[in-house]
Design a protein around this motif. Structure first.
Motif, mmCIF file in Angstrom:
data_model
loop_
_atom_site.group_PDB
_atom_site.id
_atom_site.type_symbol
_atom_site.label_atom_id
_atom_site.label_comp_id
_atom_site.label_asym_id
_atom_site.label_seq_id
_atom_site.Cartn_x
_atom_site.Cartn_y
_atom_site.Cartn_z
ATOM 1 N N LEU A 221 44.991 34.056 72.166
ATOM 2 C CA LEU A 221 46.228 33.312 72.369
ATOM 3 C C LEU A 221 46.027 31.811 72.188
ATOM 4 C CD1 LEU A 221 49.127 34.158 73.156
ATOM 5 C CD2 LEU A 221 48.539 33.625 75.522
ATOM 6 N N ARG A 222 46.937 31.181 71.452
ATOM 7 C CA ARG A 222 46.865 29.733 71.245
ATOM 8 C C ARG A 222 47.742 28.966 72.245
ATOM 9 N NH1 ARG A 222 47.658 31.163 65.772
ATOM 10 N NH2 ARG A 222 49.635 30.030 65.682
ATOM 11 N N TYR A 223 48.613 29.688 72.935
ATOM 12 C CA TYR A 223 49.457 29.085 73.962
ATOM 13 C C TYR A 223 49.132 29.755 75.294
ATOM 14 C CZ TYR A 223 52.184 27.413 69.972
ATOM 15 O OH TYR A 223 52.576 26.813 68.803
ATOM 16 N N HIS A 224 48.714 28.974 76.276
ATOM 17 C CA HIS A 224 48.378 29.527 77.585
ATOM 18 C C HIS A 224 49.334 29.031 78.672
ATOM 19 C CE1 HIS A 224 44.577 31.319 76.171
ATOM 20 N NE2 HIS A 224 44.530 30.256 75.376
ATOM 21 N N LEU A 225 49.708 27.754 78.600
ATOM 22 C CA LEU A 225 50.684 27.165 79.528
ATOM 23 C C LEU A 225 50.429 27.642 80.960
ATOM 24 C CD1 LEU A 225 53.830 27.366 77.226
ATOM 25 C CD2 LEU A 225 52.607 25.316 77.914
ATOM 26 N N ARG A 226 49.377 27.104 81.539
ATOM 27 C CA ARG A 226 48.889 27.569 82.833
ATOM 28 C C ARG A 226 49.703 26.993 83.991
ATOM 29 N NH1 ARG A 226 43.826 29.845 83.005
ATOM 30 N NH2 ARG A 226 44.495 30.298 85.130
ATOM 31 N N ALA A 227 50.903 27.517 84.152
ATOM 32 C CA ALA A 227 51.737 27.105 85.282
ATOM 33 C C ALA A 227 51.021 27.358 86.597
ATOM 34 C CB ALA A 227 53.068 27.855 85.236
ATOM 35 N N ASP A 228 50.183 28.386 86.631
ATOM 36 C CA ASP A 228 49.457 28.707 87.860
ATOM 37 C C ASP A 228 48.497 27.590 88.261
ATOM 38 O OD1 ASP A 228 48.075 29.545 85.453
ATOM 39 O OD2 ASP A 228 46.573 30.494 86.724
ATOM 40 N N ARG A 229 47.937 26.890 87.304
ATOM 41 C CA ARG A 229 47.061 25.755 87.618
ATOM 42 C C ARG A 229 47.874 24.534 88.028
ATOM 43 N NH1 ARG A 229 42.607 25.826 82.663
ATOM 44 N NH2 ARG A 229 41.526 27.753 83.278
ATOM 45 N N TRP A 230 48.943 24.272 87.299
ATOM 46 C CA TRP A 230 49.697 23.043 87.517
ATOM 47 C C TRP A 230 50.504 23.061 88.800
ATOM 48 C CZ3 TRP A 230 51.520 24.040 81.883
ATOM 49 C CH2 TRP A 230 50.460 23.755 81.003
ATOM 50 N N ILE A 231 50.992 24.247 89.185
ATOM 51 C CA ILE A 231 51.867 24.294 90.362
ATOM 52 C C ILE A 231 51.096 23.982 91.642
ATOM 53 C CG2 ILE A 231 51.652 26.728 91.072
ATOM 54 C CD1 ILE A 231 54.844 26.629 91.107
ATOM 55 N N ARG A 232 49.785 24.097 91.615
ATOM 56 C CA ARG A 232 48.983 23.758 92.784
ATOM 57 C C ARG A 232 49.013 22.258 93.070
ATOM 58 N NH1 ARG A 232 44.778 28.061 93.133
ATOM 59 N NH2 ARG A 232 44.995 29.391 91.281
ATOM 60 N N LYS A 233 49.352 21.450 92.042
ATOM 61 C CA LYS A 233 49.262 19.993 92.171
ATOM 62 C C LYS A 233 50.599 19.295 91.957
ATOM 63 C CE LYS A 233 44.516 20.130 90.422
ATOM 64 N NZ LYS A 233 43.585 19.640 89.360
ATOM 65 N N VAL A 234 51.716 20.011 92.085
ATOM 66 C CA VAL A 234 53.011 19.370 91.876
ATOM 67 C C VAL A 234 53.221 18.279 92.913
ATOM 68 C CG1 VAL A 234 54.145 21.303 90.721
ATOM 69 C CG2 VAL A 234 54.156 21.186 93.216
ATOM 70 N N ASN A 235 53.856 17.194 92.485
ATOM 71 C CA ASN A 235 54.081 16.036 93.342
ATOM 72 C C ASN A 235 55.490 15.990 93.919
ATOM 73 O OD1 ASN A 235 51.490 14.656 93.064
ATOM 74 N ND2 ASN A 235 52.044 14.450 90.918
#
Length: 259
Positions: free
Chosen positions: A186-200
């Motif tokens: 896959l060339r698109y991963h878009l790791r919402a699971d990683r980013w949502i841990r650090k939402v401001n």
């Protein structure tokens, strides 16, 4: 026999790598002279994030706006069709900005995950020249949820709203193609699971309980990663593409936007 099976599997992997863009993205292309028509005030905009790339957007306006809702649409059509949803938010006193991804509508440029994320940040930065950041909301619908949550991770908008989001594109594709080494292909991963841990900012997720494309367990898993900053709203009986047809959806949107 084993050789032929292995060879066929390798061919399948190569094909998946080459043609995956056609399956992930379903753009509607518009002629550069196409004229948008809506029954509410709007302005057509263009953004130039890098030489040779131009992004087309629609800015729906209200008198004395309470802020701006930056809307990232799904993986199909163009802002020509998505524009009809702006009224769901302008009615509550917010300007709405929708921008087409590269290759959608009148937007140009070659797509990649890195470039799309940079485009989202570029458009966001331009809005900071016009609106206080505390008055900007980022909204991501389906495919667009990844871009919204990444902005909420890297910036400080007032709220992030996710509409039928995915845990990651990898997890979505694995569900349909379990035999492929998706992580590598896959060339698109878009790791919402990683980013949502650090939402401001506080993040609201709206998800239908009968979503067959991206099941609500994706949103449940996202919320579990950051329960203090994420509120999950279940739309009972909602599918993937019909949440705006439910009165509950509009009630929750009203309550969020009027906070």
């Amino acid at each position: 026999m084993v050789y032929y099976i292995l060879a066929g599997y390798i061919v399948l992997i190569v094909l998946a790598f080459i043609i995956q863009d056609r399956f992930i993205w379903k753009p509607e292309k518009l002629h550069p002279d196409f004229t948008f028509r809506y029954d509410q005030p709007f302005e057509e905009l263009f953004f130039d994030p890098e030489p040779g790339v131009r992004l087309n957007g629609l800015h729906f306006k209200v008198p004395e706006p309470r802020g701006l809702l930056l809307y990232f649409h799904g993986n199909t059509r163009s802002i020509k069709g998505w524009g009809k949803y702006a009224r769901d938010y302008t009615r509550h006193g917010y300007d709405v900005l929708m921008v087409d991804y590269r290759g959608f509508g009148k937007s140009t440029g070659k797509r990649s995950e890195t470039q799309l994320l940079k485009d989202a940040q570029f458009v966001y930065d331009v809005q900071l020249e016009k609106y206080p950041e505390s008055h900007i909301l980022v909204y991501g619908r389906s495919m667009g949820s990844g871009f919204a949550v990444k902005l909420a991770c890297d910036n400080r908008p007032r709220y992030c709203i996710l509409h039928a989001p995915y845990y990651s594109i990898t997890r979505v594709v694995k569900r349909f193609l379990p035999i492929l080494p998706v992580t590598w292909v896959l060339r698109y991963h878009l790791r919402a699971d990683r980013w949502i841990r650090k939402v401001n900012c506080h993040t609201y997720i709206l998800h239908g309980t009968k979503d067959r494309l991206i099941p609500i367990r994706h949103s449940e898993a996202l919320r579990a990663l950051n329960p203090a900053k994420v509120t999950l709203i279940h739309i009972q009986g909602g599918g993937h593409n019909n949440l705006p047809s439910f009165p509950e959806y509009h009630t929750f949107i009203r309550d969020i936007l009027q906070e």
